[in-house]
Motif scaffolding. Structure first.
Motif, PDB file in Angstrom:
ATOM      1  N   LEU B  16      53.455 -43.617 125.504  1.00  0.00           N
ATOM      2  CA  LEU B  16      54.639 -43.920 124.554  1.00  0.00           C
ATOM      3  C   LEU B  16      54.184 -44.822 123.607  1.00  0.00           C
ATOM      4  CD1 LEU B  16      57.562 -43.141 123.941  1.00  0.00           C
ATOM      5  CD2 LEU B  16      58.172 -44.982 125.321  1.00  0.00           C
ATOM      6  N   GLY B  19      51.540 -43.258 121.158  1.00  0.00           N
ATOM      7  CA  GLY B  19      52.314 -42.683 119.998  1.00  0.00           C
ATOM      8  C   GLY B  19      53.026 -43.477 119.059  1.00  0.00           C
ATOM      9  N   ALA B  30      58.164 -37.316 108.002  1.00  0.00           N
ATOM     10  CA  ALA B  30      58.295 -36.473 109.167  1.00  0.00           C
ATOM     11  C   ALA B  30      57.443 -37.089 110.218  1.00  0.00           C
ATOM     12  CB  ALA B  30      57.671 -35.089 108.388  1.00  0.00           C
ATOM     13  N   ASP B  31      56.348 -37.614 110.024  1.00  0.00           N
ATOM     14  CA  ASP B  31      55.331 -38.374 110.955  1.00  0.00           C
ATOM     15  C   ASP B  31      56.265 -39.191 111.626  1.00  0.00           C
ATOM     16  OD1 ASP B  31      52.451 -37.410 110.211  1.00  0.00           O
ATOM     17  OD2 ASP B  31      53.279 -37.975 108.290  1.00  0.00           O
ATOM     18  N   MET B  33      59.304 -39.064 112.248  1.00  0.00           N
ATOM     19  CA  MET B  33      60.345 -38.680 112.781  1.00  0.00           C
ATOM     20  C   MET B  33      60.023 -38.052 113.938  1.00  0.00           C
ATOM     21  SD  MET B  33      63.364 -38.720 112.338  1.00  0.00           S
ATOM     22  CE  MET B  33      64.414 -38.489 113.931  1.00  0.00           C
ATOM     23  N   LEU B  34      58.612 -37.841 114.161  1.00  0.00           N
ATOM     24  CA  LEU B  34      58.334 -37.197 115.601  1.00  0.00           C
ATOM     25  C   LEU B  34      58.357 -38.217 116.475  1.00  0.00           C
ATOM     26  CD1 LEU B  34      54.967 -35.610 114.289  1.00  0.00           C
ATOM     27  CD2 LEU B  34      56.545 -34.524 115.363  1.00  0.00           C
ATOM     28  N   GLN B  37      61.003 -37.463 118.640  1.00  0.00           N
ATOM     29  CA  GLN B  37      60.902 -36.319 119.767  1.00  0.00           C
ATOM     30  C   GLN B  37      59.999 -36.963 120.978  1.00  0.00           C
ATOM     31  OE1 GLN B  37      59.148 -33.277 117.350  1.00  0.00           O
ATOM     32  NE2 GLN B  37      59.023 -31.940 119.399  1.00  0.00           N
ATOM     33  N   LEU B  38      59.035 -37.858 120.286  1.00  0.00           N
ATOM     34  CA  LEU B  38      58.445 -38.620 121.710  1.00  0.00           C
ATOM     35  C   LEU B  38      59.239 -39.395 122.455  1.00  0.00           C
ATOM     36  CD1 LEU B  38      55.319 -39.227 122.035  1.00  0.00           C
ATOM     37  CD2 LEU B  38      55.510 -41.237 121.120  1.00  0.00           C
ATOM     38  N   THR B  41      61.364 -37.067 124.745  1.00  0.00           N
ATOM     39  CA  THR B  41      60.755 -36.395 126.073  1.00  0.00           C
ATOM     40  C   THR B  41      59.953 -37.486 126.974  1.00  0.00           C
ATOM     41  OG1 THR B  41      59.989 -35.020 124.269  1.00  0.00           O
ATOM     42  CG2 THR B  41      59.376 -34.305 126.204  1.00  0.00           C
ATOM     43  N   THR B  42      59.265 -38.313 126.392  1.00  0.00           N
ATOM     44  CA  THR B  42      58.663 -39.404 127.282  1.00  0.00           C
ATOM     45  C   THR B  42      59.726 -40.190 128.029  1.00  0.00           C
ATOM     46  OG1 THR B  42      57.045 -39.738 125.691  1.00  0.00           O
ATOM     47  CG2 THR B  42      56.957 -41.068 127.300  1.00  0.00           C
ATOM     48  N   ILE B  44      62.789 -39.309 128.898  1.00  0.00           N
ATOM     49  CA  ILE B  44      63.261 -38.328 130.221  1.00  0.00           C
ATOM     50  C   ILE B  44      62.457 -38.315 131.227  1.00  0.00           C
ATOM     51  CG2 ILE B  44      63.843 -36.015 130.657  1.00  0.00           C
ATOM     52  CD1 ILE B  44      64.462 -35.441 127.695  1.00  0.00           C
ATOM     53  N   ALA B  67      68.178 -35.904 126.551  1.00  0.00           N
ATOM     54  CA  ALA B  67      67.692 -34.839 125.900  1.00  0.00           C
ATOM     55  C   ALA B  67      68.525 -34.318 124.915  1.00  0.00           C
ATOM     56  CB  ALA B  67      67.606 -33.756 127.005  1.00  0.00           C
ATOM     57  N   MET B  68      69.763 -34.508 124.930  1.00  0.00           N
ATOM     58  CA  MET B  68      70.875 -34.158 123.874  1.00  0.00           C
ATOM     59  C   MET B  68      70.492 -35.005 122.640  1.00  0.00           C
ATOM     60  SD  MET B  68      73.995 -32.619 125.724  1.00  0.00           S
ATOM     61  CE  MET B  68      74.147 -32.703 127.607  1.00  0.00           C
ATOM     62  N   LEU B  71      67.608 -34.493 120.340  1.00  0.00           N
ATOM     63  CA  LEU B  71      67.972 -33.351 119.295  1.00  0.00           C
ATOM     64  C   LEU B  71      68.937 -33.739 118.210  1.00  0.00           C
ATOM     65  CD1 LEU B  71      67.219 -30.477 118.683  1.00  0.00           C
ATOM     66  CD2 LEU B  71      69.401 -30.015 119.836  1.00  0.00           C
ATOM     67  N   VAL B  74      67.059 -36.124 115.533  1.00  0.00           N
ATOM     68  CA  VAL B  74      66.474 -34.828 114.507  1.00  0.00           C
ATOM     69  C   VAL B  74      67.320 -34.124 113.518  1.00  0.00           C
ATOM     70  CG1 VAL B  74      64.736 -32.992 114.429  1.00  0.00           C
ATOM     71  CG2 VAL B  74      64.433 -35.021 116.254  1.00  0.00           C
TER      72      VAL B  74
ATOM     73  N   PHE C  19      51.025 -35.659 128.932  1.00  0.00           N
ATOM     74  CA  PHE C  19      51.977 -36.728 127.907  1.00  0.00           C
ATOM     75  C   PHE C  19      50.772 -37.641 127.223  1.00  0.00           C
ATOM     76  CE2 PHE C  19      55.728 -35.884 130.199  1.00  0.00           C
ATOM     77  CZ  PHE C  19      56.827 -35.620 128.956  1.00  0.00           C
ATOM     78  N   SER C  23      49.942 -37.942 122.981  1.00  0.00           N
ATOM     79  CA  SER C  23      50.134 -38.988 122.336  1.00  0.00           C
ATOM     80  C   SER C  23      48.803 -39.060 121.735  1.00  0.00           C
ATOM     81  CB  SER C  23      50.365 -39.989 123.089  1.00  0.00           C
ATOM     82  OG  SER C  23      51.794 -40.192 123.471  1.00  0.00           O
ATOM     83  N   LEU C  26      48.767 -36.979 118.611  1.00  0.00           N
ATOM     84  CA  LEU C  26      49.694 -37.449 117.653  1.00  0.00           C
ATOM     85  C   LEU C  26      48.775 -38.417 116.797  1.00  0.00           C
ATOM     86  CD1 LEU C  26      52.701 -37.331 116.820  1.00  0.00           C
ATOM     87  CD2 LEU C  26      52.910 -39.299 118.102  1.00  0.00           C
ATOM     88  N   VAL C  32      50.959 -33.618 109.746  1.00  0.00           N
ATOM     89  CA  VAL C  32      52.287 -33.441 110.195  1.00  0.00           C
ATOM     90  C   VAL C  32      52.387 -32.485 111.201  1.00  0.00           C
ATOM     91  CG1 VAL C  32      53.675 -32.900 108.461  1.00  0.00           C
ATOM     92  CG2 VAL C  32      54.798 -34.249 110.379  1.00  0.00           C
ATOM     93  N   LEU C  39      52.413 -32.653 119.891  1.00  0.00           N
ATOM     94  CA  LEU C  39      53.547 -33.360 120.719  1.00  0.00           C
ATOM     95  C   LEU C  39      54.327 -32.199 121.594  1.00  0.00           C
ATOM     96  CD1 LEU C  39      54.158 -36.260 120.886  1.00  0.00           C
ATOM     97  CD2 LEU C  39      55.991 -35.751 119.148  1.00  0.00           C
ATOM     98  N   ILE C  85      61.379 -30.346 112.059  1.00  0.00           N
ATOM     99  CA  ILE C  85      60.560 -31.274 111.429  1.00  0.00           C
ATOM    100  C   ILE C  85      59.353 -30.926 110.655  1.00  0.00           C
ATOM    101  CG2 ILE C  85      58.706 -33.026 111.838  1.00  0.00           C
ATOM    102  CD1 ILE C  85      60.486 -33.933 114.275  1.00  0.00           C
TER     103      ILE C  85
END
Lengths: 186, 120, 107
Positions: B16, B19, B30-31, B33-34, B37-38, B41-42, B44, B67-68, B71, B74, C19, C23, C26, C32, C39, C85
């Protein structure tokens, strides 16, 4: 009859079609949705408690979902779900391995390209599922949907991306019980 | 088992952090915003792994909510992009009749009209 | 430590490694779009392996199903957000990176 159910597969479904569906199909859809929702409730609660609330919630949500999304002509067939799931799991294993290999490799073997592919699946849920699955396939990512053309970003244009997408389309068509018919969609 | 899981959780935390460097560097929206997502998931994964050693099964429910929420973050980002007036709509698509692009342009124009109306 | 626990730990560790790979992707990947690839796919597989490893340790059948439900939800959320995205980046006019020799295919 056919034109109406094709209309129903587009969004948003016209509300009046709710009570004009064939009763047997409505009852079947109700049973399937109630079972799925009850299963979800059981999983969320984690045991046998709270079924009083659970029953009310399950029935209410099932009725609401039938009203908002009446059973369409193309809907997932239960008997094809396990096969599709296996295919999907295997593909995501390949996808993770593929992207991992490219990440670790010192040469960074990427040859990205944007592709445009015509779709044969009917619009609505089958197409949405296709876009989701394609994004989790090895080396492909849906970037936009224009009319009936899917725009893809692929990590390596040397991969047989087109064949892979056609294969997924074929499997989704079988899952939803609708033949991939090119041409106009009514 | 418990020690092993704690080590795995640390590994996930490391990933994490790695990232997060991407968010620091950007360069685009956008980069960054990833990261949502990271984190989703991580986060979770960390919660699920730690639920055992910490003896807190409720962490599974936290993971479900995460998880919800990931989303939703985003979705909020995408809604902002779609309302961004100053950005030229990427016309390099070349696809004739892209309804998504058309819709975006229409909404932008609507927003502009509303604003002009307000000014006048 | 029995065989099952060793298998579980192996699966979970493999998941965590995916994972880390995600990363690294990434950080290493050039634009992107390729980063979304890294990812989305690596994290999905990683979470899948971790869930698979945790399944035998679940205290009840419902708890095991909940783990699977979380994975499925994360899968759907990840697939959707990856697509969103990428679509937003296209919208913002981010030009996909490509190798110089493939430049003519670049849009």
């Amino acid at each position: 009859m056919t034109t109406r159910s094709e209309m129903a597969s587009l969004d948003p479904p016209p509300v009046p079609s709710f009570d004009r569906q064939a009763p047997s199909r409505l009852i079947e859809a109700l049973l399937v949705r109630v079972s799925l929702l009850a299963l979800t409730w059981w999983v969320l609660v984690g045991g046998t408690d709270g079924w009083g609330f659970g029953c009310v919630a399950v029935v209410a949500i099932a009725a609401l979902s039938l009203r908002l999304t009446p059973p369409a002509r193309c809907r997932p067939r239960l008997r094809h779900v396990p096969g599709f799931l296996l295919f999907f799991l295997f593909q995501s294993l390949l996808a993770g391995g593929d992207v991992g290999r490219r990440t670790i490799s010192p040469r960074l073997p990427l040859r990205p390209a944007i592709l445009h592919l015509p779709l044969t699946l009917p619009p609505g849920p089958p197409t949405w599922l296709l876009m989701l699955v394609v994004s989790l396939l090895p080396g492909t990512l849906s970037t936009s949907l224009g009319g009936r053309t899917l725009e893809l970003h692929c990590l390596d244009h040397g991969l047989q991306v087109k064949d892979a997408v056609v294969e997924v389309e074929r499997r989704i068509a079988r899952l939803f019980g609708c033949p991939p018919a090119p041409g106009d969609d009514g | 088992m418990s020690t092993g899981l704690s080590i795995v959780a640390f590994l996930l935390l490391l990933s994490l952090g790695l990232g997060l460097l991407r968010i620091w560097r950007g360069p685009g929206f956008a980069d960054r915003m990833l990261a949502a997502q990271l984190l989703g998931t991580t986060g979770i994964a960390i919660l699920l792994v730690l639920a055992g050693p910490l003896e807190q099964p409720a962490l599974h429910d936290v993971a479900l909510v995460l998880a919800m929420l990931a989303l939703l973050a985003v979705l909020a980002f995408v809604a902002r992009v779609w309302d961004a007036d100053e950005v030229d709509p990427g016309n390099e698509d070349g696809g004739d009749g892209d309804p998504a692009a058309g819709e975006g342009r229409r909404r932008r124009n609507d927003a502009k009209r509303r604003r002009d109306h307000g000014d006048a | 430590m029995g065989m099952l626990e060793i298998l579980q730990l192996t699966l979970i560790t493999a998941g965590a490694c995916f994972f880390v790979v995600g990363s690294i992707g990434l950080l290493r990947f050039p634009d992107v779009y390729t980063r979304v690839h890294a990812l989305t796919k690596a994290d999905n597989l990683g979470l899948g392996l971790i869930v698979l490893g945790l399944l035998p340790g679940a205290e009840s059948l419902a708890a095991a199903c909940k783990l699977l439900l979380i994975w499925m939800l994360a899968l759907a959320a990840n697939g959707c957000s990856g697509y969103l995205i990428a679509r937003a980046a296209r919208k913002l006019g981010v030009v996909p990176w490509s190798r110089p020799e493939d430049e003519e295919e670049n849009r």
